[in-house]
Design a protein around this motif. Sequence first.
Motif, PDB file in Angstrom:
ATOM      1  N   ARG A  59       0.911  -1.253   0.047  1.00  0.00           N
ATOM      2  CA  ARG A  59       0.013  -0.146   0.003  1.00  0.00           C
ATOM      3  C   ARG A  59       0.806   1.390  -0.160  1.00  0.00           C
ATOM      4  O   ARG A  59       0.431   2.219  -0.495  1.00  0.00           O
ATOM      5  CB  ARG A  59      -0.821   0.077   1.178  1.00  0.00           C
ATOM      6  CG  ARG A  59      -1.779  -1.113   1.375  1.00  0.00           C
ATOM      7  CD  ARG A  59      -3.018  -1.314   0.310  1.00  0.00           C
ATOM      8  NE  ARG A  59      -3.811  -2.303   0.457  1.00  0.00           N
ATOM      9  CZ  ARG A  59      -3.854  -2.991  -0.593  1.00  0.00           C
ATOM     10  NH1 ARG A  59      -3.418  -2.964  -1.799  1.00  0.00           N
ATOM     11  NH2 ARG A  59      -4.802  -4.015  -0.333  1.00  0.00           N
ATOM     12  N   THR A  72       3.927  -0.627   4.293  1.00  0.00           N
ATOM     13  CA  THR A  72       2.776  -0.877   4.661  1.00  0.00           C
ATOM     14  C   THR A  72       2.122  -1.774   3.500  1.00  0.00           C
ATOM     15  O   THR A  72       2.036  -1.614   2.408  1.00  0.00           O
ATOM     16  CB  THR A  72       1.715   0.233   4.872  1.00  0.00           C
ATOM     17  OG1 THR A  72       2.190   1.364   5.776  1.00  0.00           O
ATOM     18  CG2 THR A  72       0.280  -0.119   5.160  1.00  0.00           C
ATOM     19  N   TRP A  73       1.448  -2.896   3.996  1.00  0.00           N
ATOM     20  CA  TRP A  73       0.926  -3.989   2.925  1.00  0.00           C
ATOM     21  C   TRP A  73       0.160  -5.001   3.723  1.00  0.00           C
ATOM     22  O   TRP A  73       0.139  -4.989   5.010  1.00  0.00           O
ATOM     23  CB  TRP A  73       2.216  -4.861   2.515  1.00  0.00           C
ATOM     24  CG  TRP A  73       2.835  -5.838   3.406  1.00  0.00           C
ATOM     25  CD1 TRP A  73       3.963  -5.404   4.252  1.00  0.00           C
ATOM     26  CD2 TRP A  73       2.541  -7.115   3.836  1.00  0.00           C
ATOM     27  NE1 TRP A  73       4.306  -6.725   4.955  1.00  0.00           N
ATOM     28  CE2 TRP A  73       3.478  -7.454   4.718  1.00  0.00           C
ATOM     29  CE3 TRP A  73       1.542  -8.079   3.302  1.00  0.00           C
ATOM     30  CZ2 TRP A  73       3.437  -8.800   5.458  1.00  0.00           C
ATOM     31  CZ3 TRP A  73       1.576  -9.417   3.803  1.00  0.00           C
ATOM     32  CH2 TRP A  73       2.249  -9.631   4.792  1.00  0.00           C
ATOM     33  N   SER A  74      -0.823  -5.669   2.947  1.00  0.00           N
ATOM     34  CA  SER A  74      -1.869  -6.384   3.491  1.00  0.00           C
ATOM     35  C   SER A  74      -2.207  -7.388   2.439  1.00  0.00           C
ATOM     36  O   SER A  74      -1.732  -7.290   1.395  1.00  0.00           O
ATOM     37  CB  SER A  74      -3.199  -5.830   3.941  1.00  0.00           C
ATOM     38  OG  SER A  74      -3.566  -5.290   2.937  1.00  0.00           O
ATOM     39  N   HIS A  80      -1.748  -8.173   7.892  1.00  0.00           N
ATOM     40  CA  HIS A  80      -1.612  -6.627   7.438  1.00  0.00           C
ATOM     41  C   HIS A  80      -0.658  -6.258   8.509  1.00  0.00           C
ATOM     42  O   HIS A  80      -0.510  -6.475   9.427  1.00  0.00           O
ATOM     43  CB  HIS A  80      -3.014  -5.786   7.930  1.00  0.00           C
ATOM     44  CG  HIS A  80      -2.985  -4.553   7.995  1.00  0.00           C
ATOM     45  ND1 HIS A  80      -3.026  -3.626   6.800  1.00  0.00           N
ATOM     46  CD2 HIS A  80      -2.678  -3.538   8.844  1.00  0.00           C
ATOM     47  CE1 HIS A  80      -2.917  -2.442   6.974  1.00  0.00           C
ATOM     48  NE2 HIS A  80      -2.721  -2.284   8.169  1.00  0.00           N
ATOM     49  N   TYR A  81       0.248  -5.330   7.616  1.00  0.00           N
ATOM     50  CA  TYR A  81       1.414  -4.792   8.562  1.00  0.00           C
ATOM     51  C   TYR A  81       1.552  -3.252   8.228  1.00  0.00           C
ATOM     52  O   TYR A  81       1.418  -2.833   6.903  1.00  0.00           O
ATOM     53  CB  TYR A  81       2.743  -5.182   8.017  1.00  0.00           C
ATOM     54  CG  TYR A  81       3.023  -6.645   8.438  1.00  0.00           C
ATOM     55  CD1 TYR A  81       3.893  -7.052   9.649  1.00  0.00           C
ATOM     56  CD2 TYR A  81       2.424  -7.821   8.156  1.00  0.00           C
ATOM     57  CE1 TYR A  81       4.029  -8.126  10.115  1.00  0.00           C
ATOM     58  CE2 TYR A  81       2.868  -9.014   8.453  1.00  0.00           C
ATOM     59  CZ  TYR A  81       3.564  -9.358   9.570  1.00  0.00           C
ATOM     60  OH  TYR A  81       3.925 -10.490  10.211  1.00  0.00           O
ATOM     61  N   GLU A  82       1.436  -2.554   9.087  1.00  0.00           N
ATOM     62  CA  GLU A  82       1.446  -1.085   9.081  1.00  0.00           C
ATOM     63  C   GLU A  82       2.874  -0.455   9.334  1.00  0.00           C
ATOM     64  O   GLU A  82       3.335  -0.710  10.540  1.00  0.00           O
ATOM     65  CB  GLU A  82       0.544  -0.468   9.971  1.00  0.00           C
ATOM     66  CG  GLU A  82       0.138   0.920   9.885  1.00  0.00           C
ATOM     67  CD  GLU A  82      -0.481   1.715   8.649  1.00  0.00           C
ATOM     68  OE1 GLU A  82      -0.468   2.471   8.173  1.00  0.00           O
ATOM     69  OE2 GLU A  82      -1.511   0.660   8.355  1.00  0.00           O
ATOM     70  N   ASP A  83       3.456   0.222   8.464  1.00  0.00           N
ATOM     71  CA  ASP A  83       5.009   0.655   8.600  1.00  0.00           C
ATOM     72  C   ASP A  83       5.632  -0.351   9.180  1.00  0.00           C
ATOM     73  O   ASP A  83       6.499  -0.160  10.265  1.00  0.00           O
ATOM     74  CB  ASP A  83       4.799   1.910   9.942  1.00  0.00           C
ATOM     75  CG  ASP A  83       4.180   2.920   9.160  1.00  0.00           C
ATOM     76  OD1 ASP A  83       4.045   3.313   7.854  1.00  0.00           O
ATOM     77  OD2 ASP A  83       3.485   4.007   9.965  1.00  0.00           O
ATOM     78  N   GLN A  84       5.981  -1.430   8.676  1.00  0.00           N
ATOM     79  CA  GLN A  84       6.915  -2.535   8.811  1.00  0.00           C
ATOM     80  C   GLN A  84       8.254  -2.132   8.548  1.00  0.00           C
ATOM     81  O   GLN A  84       8.525  -1.721   7.285  1.00  0.00           O
ATOM     82  CB  GLN A  84       6.614  -3.715   8.239  1.00  0.00           C
ATOM     83  CG  GLN A  84       7.428  -4.970   8.448  1.00  0.00           C
ATOM     84  CD  GLN A  84       7.040  -6.314   7.891  1.00  0.00           C
ATOM     85  OE1 GLN A  84       6.668  -6.332   6.761  1.00  0.00           O
ATOM     86  NE2 GLN A  84       7.273  -7.464   8.386  1.00  0.00           N
TER      87      GLN A  84
END
Length: 141
Positions: A59, A72-74, A80-84
């Motif tokens: 994303r 950020t990916w899902s 779902h990972y936010e700001d990995q």
Amino acid sequence: MKRIDPWMQIVSGLHERAPYAAPPSPMPVAQRPRKRRHAMTGAMTGTIARAMANATSIRRIEWQTTCTILVTWSDSTLGHYEDQTWREGFARTAGVCGLTGVPVRRGDPVFRPLHRGSTLPANALDMILADPLRAQRYSLN
């Protein structure tokens, strides 16, 4: 010793099904099969099913430092990972770039998910080629 869970016995009775049979007891740790590294990919069998599906999973990518990015990916199957945080390094095995779909050869400069401790993220084997990211970063400035 098999022990019947009282709640499941009640639920089974309400649904007029056969009585609940207790699941088999878990195998002792000493008898569990060991996880082995796969010879071709270096992937841990049984722990990580597959890498990031494709670029549509990503994303947002944001540069954090000169050698780290925030991704950020899902994915419906991996989560779902936010700001990995992903760190730049070199590909340890051959694979596919999660952003472009281009083949990655061992030794290519890539970004990989950063992990600490013994828990690996679901996308621990994913890679993004560093060169396309750097080229895009400098074309935007």
